[in-house]
Design an enzyme around this catalytic site. Structure first.
Site, PDB file in Angstrom:
ATOM      1  N   ASP A  65       0.840  -1.189   0.000  1.00  0.00           N
ATOM      2  CA  ASP A  65       0.000   0.000   0.000  1.00  0.00           C
ATOM      3  C   ASP A  65       0.879   1.245   0.000  1.00  0.00           C
ATOM      4  OD1 ASP A  65      -2.286   1.862   0.772  1.00  0.00           O
ATOM      5  OD2 ASP A  65      -3.292  -0.068   0.936  1.00  0.00           O
ATOM      6  N   ASP A  74      -1.821   2.823  18.268  1.00  0.00           N
ATOM      7  CA  ASP A  74      -2.453   1.505  18.187  1.00  0.00           C
ATOM      8  C   ASP A  74      -1.688   0.502  17.339  1.00  0.00           C
ATOM      9  OD1 ASP A  74      -4.464   2.473  19.790  1.00  0.00           O
ATOM     10  OD2 ASP A  74      -5.845   2.867  18.132  1.00  0.00           O
ATOM     11  N   HIS A 102      -3.632   5.769   3.629  1.00  0.00           N
ATOM     12  CA  HIS A 102      -4.409   4.590   3.247  1.00  0.00           C
ATOM     13  C   HIS A 102      -3.801   3.313   3.820  1.00  0.00           C
ATOM     14  CE1 HIS A 102      -6.222   1.566   0.486  1.00  0.00           C
ATOM     15  NE2 HIS A 102      -7.253   2.396   0.518  1.00  0.00           N
ATOM     16  N   ASN A 193     -14.379   0.019  -6.451  1.00  0.00           N
ATOM     17  CA  ASN A 193     -15.497   0.842  -5.979  1.00  0.00           C
ATOM     18  C   ASN A 193     -16.176   1.578  -7.125  1.00  0.00           C
ATOM     19  OD1 ASN A 193     -14.694   0.156  -3.340  1.00  0.00           O
ATOM     20  ND2 ASN A 193     -13.387   1.956  -3.168  1.00  0.00           N
ATOM     21  N   ALA A 204      -7.552  -8.276  -7.910  1.00  0.00           N
ATOM     22  CA  ALA A 204      -8.643  -9.120  -7.414  1.00  0.00           C
ATOM     23  C   ALA A 204      -9.172 -10.062  -8.483  1.00  0.00           C
ATOM     24  CB  ALA A 204      -9.778  -8.239  -6.896  1.00  0.00           C
ATOM     25  N   VAL A 209      -6.041 -14.825  -6.486  1.00  0.00           N
ATOM     26  CA  VAL A 209      -6.381 -13.840  -5.460  1.00  0.00           C
ATOM     27  C   VAL A 209      -7.835 -13.957  -5.023  1.00  0.00           C
ATOM     28  CG1 VAL A 209      -6.424 -11.360  -4.936  1.00  0.00           C
ATOM     29  CG2 VAL A 209      -4.672 -12.279  -6.476  1.00  0.00           C
ATOM     30  N   SER A 260     -11.561  -1.530  -0.057  1.00  0.00           N
ATOM     31  CA  SER A 260     -10.253  -1.543   0.603  1.00  0.00           C
ATOM     32  C   SER A 260     -10.391  -2.026   2.039  1.00  0.00           C
ATOM     33  CB  SER A 260      -9.638  -0.142   0.606  1.00  0.00           C
ATOM     34  OG  SER A 260      -9.182   0.231  -0.659  1.00  0.00           O
TER      35      SER A 260
END
Length: 379
Positions: A65, A74, A102, A193, A204, A209, A260
Site C-alpha cells: 500500500d 495503536d 491509506h 469501488n 482481485a 487472489v 479496501s
C-alpha cells in the site's frame, strides 16, 4: 445425538462442563471508548468470540500500500520494518513513511492493538504487519507490484493484503501473483469501488487472489461495491473506523468506506485461520473462508456477495475433516436466513467426547453389577 443418563450426577457433570465451555468460547463484551464503540464491524463479526480462540500470533501479513505509520499508538510493536520498493535498488529504507494514510488505515483494520478497551482494535491484533510501500495511483494501478510480492514472499508473509486496483496486469505482475500463491501465501484484494470502477479490477480479478466486496452494517451489499463473477467473499466495508495519520485527521482516527476496508477485514480473518491452523495450506485456508461464509443474497455463489459474508468464528471452528480428505467436496454455503456464527454453542466434537465419557461410565457400572452378581452366585 444427546444421550440420556440414568444417574443425576452424570447430568450435573455434563451441564457443568457445557457451562464452562460456553464461558470460554463467548466471553462477555468489554466496555470500550468512543473509537472502539465506532468499530461496529467487531460486534458484527463476533471478533471477541474469535479472539477467545486466537488473535493471530505468529502470522505476518504484508500490506502492499502507501506505507504504514508505525508510530501510531495503536500500531506500535505491530509493524515490521518492511520496505519502500520504489527505491529498493538504492538500499531501501523501511516502509514506515505514509503520506497518504491509506496503508496505515488498512494495517489498523488488520492488526491495531489498541490499549485495553480503548483505541482501535484489529481483526488479528497479535499478527505482524509487513509494510511494503509502492507508488499507488488509484486511477491506474500499483507501480512496483512484482517487487512488492517478491519482498513479501522473501520475508515470511503468510497473507498479502492489496487494497488497490488496476485495469490490467502485465505478464510479469501476473507471474509474481502466481509465484506468491505457489509459495503458500493467501492473497487478498478489493474488487473496486463504483462509480470509478465498472468491473472487478486486478489484482482481485486474478485467479490466485481472493476478490473481496463490501457489505454495510446490515450485512447487505454496499452500493459502492463492484459486482461480477470474480467476487469471492464479502466483508464489512462501510464506515470502518481505523487509525489515521495526523496529516489526515489530528485525532489520529478516521472512518473509511470501500472494498479496501473489506479487503483488510478478510486479510485479518485469513491471519487468524493461519494462526489457529498452521498446518493448512493457502488453498485450504481459502477454502475454509469461502465454505464457511454466510450465504447472503441468491442461494450459492453470486456476483454481489461471492460465496457470502466472511464468517470469522465459523472459519476458526468448522471441523477439519474436509481438509484432511483431498477428494472431499467443499462444505455447502450456509442458508441466507442463518446469520448466526458456526461457532455458537457446543461443537460436535465436544458432544462426542461427552457422549464417549458417558458410555465408559455406563459400561463400568454394568461390569460392576455383573461382578457383584457373580460373587453372590459363587457364595
Amino acid at each position: 445425538m444427546v444421550m440420556r443418563f440414568a444417574a443425576a450426577s452424570a447430568k450435573a457433570a455434563i451441564a457443568g462442563a457445557v457451562a464452562v465451555l460456553v464461558l470460554v468460547v463467548a466471553p462477555p463484551p468489554a466496555l470500550a471508548d468512543k473509537i472502539r464503540d465506532a468499530q461496529w464491524h467487531l460486534d458484527y463479526l463476533k471478533i471477541a468470540q474469535a479472539h477467545a480462540i486466537t488473535k493471530g500470533a505468529g502470522v505476518t501479513v504484508a500490506v502492499i500500500d502507501s506505507g504504514v505509520d508505525a508510530e501510531h499508538p495503536d500500531l506500535r510493536g505491530a509493524v515490521l520494518p518492511g520496505a519502500n520498493v520504489m527505491i529498493l535498488k538504492e538500499g531501501s529504507p523501511v516502509g514506515w513513511t505514509d503520506t497518504d494514510g491509506h496503508g496505515t488505515a488498512m494495517a489498523g483494520v488488520i492488526a491495531a492493538r489498541g490499549k485495553g478497551n480503548t483505541g482501535a482494535l484489529g481483526i488479528a491484533p497479535e499478527s505482524k504487519i509487513l509494510p511494503i510501500r509502492i507508488s499507488i495511483n488509484r486511477e491506474v494501478h500499483g507501480v512496483g507490484l512484482e517487487e512488492a510480492l517478491a519482498f513479501a514472499t522473501a520475508h515470511g508473509a503468510k497473507v498479502i493484503s492489496m487494497s488497490f486496483v488496476s485495469p490490467e496486469l502485465d505478464p510479469i505482475e501476473a507471474e509474481a501473483l502466481e509465484a506468491a500463491r505457489a509459495a503458500d501465501i493467501v492473497l487478498v484484494a478489493g474488487v473496486g469501488n463504483l462509480p470509478r470502477d465498472k468491473t472487478v479490477r486486478y489484482p482481485a480479478a486474478h485467479p490466485s487472489v481472493i476478490g473481496v466486496g463490501a457489505v454495510d452494517r446490515n450485512g447487505d451489499h454496499a452500493d459502492l461495491s463492484v459486482t461480477g463473477d470474480k467476487v469471492e467473499l464479502s466483508a464489512p466495508g462501510i464506515g470502518i473506523m481505523s487509525p489515521a495519520i495526523a496529516a489526515k485527521d489530528p485525532s489520529r482516527y478516521r472512518a473509511g468506506s470501500g472494498t479496501s476496508q473489506a479487503t483488510a477485514v478478510v486479510a485479518g480473518a485469513a491471519a487468524l485461520v493461519r494462526a489457529k491452523y498452521p498446518q493448512l495450506t493457502a488453498d485450504q485456508v481459502v477454502k475454509r473462508l469461502t465454505s464457511t461464509a454466510i450465504d447472503t443474497g441468491p442461494k450459492g455463489r453470486d456476483s454481489s456477495y461471492g460465496y457470502g459474508v466472511v464468517n470469522v468464528v465459523g472459519a476458526l471452528t468448522a471441523p477439519l475433516e474436509a481438509e484432511s480428505t483431498p477428494a472431499a467436496a467443499p462444505a455447502a454455503p450456509r442458508a441466507a436466513s442463518d446469520r448466526s456464527s458456526t461457532g455458537d454453542g457446543i461443537s460436535a466434537g465436544v458432544l462426542a467426547a461427552l457422549g464417549g465419557g458417558a458410555l465408559l461410565l455406563i459400561g463400568g457400572l454394568v461390569a460392576l453389577v455383573v461382578l457383584i452378581r457373580k460373587r453372590r452366585s459363587a457364595a
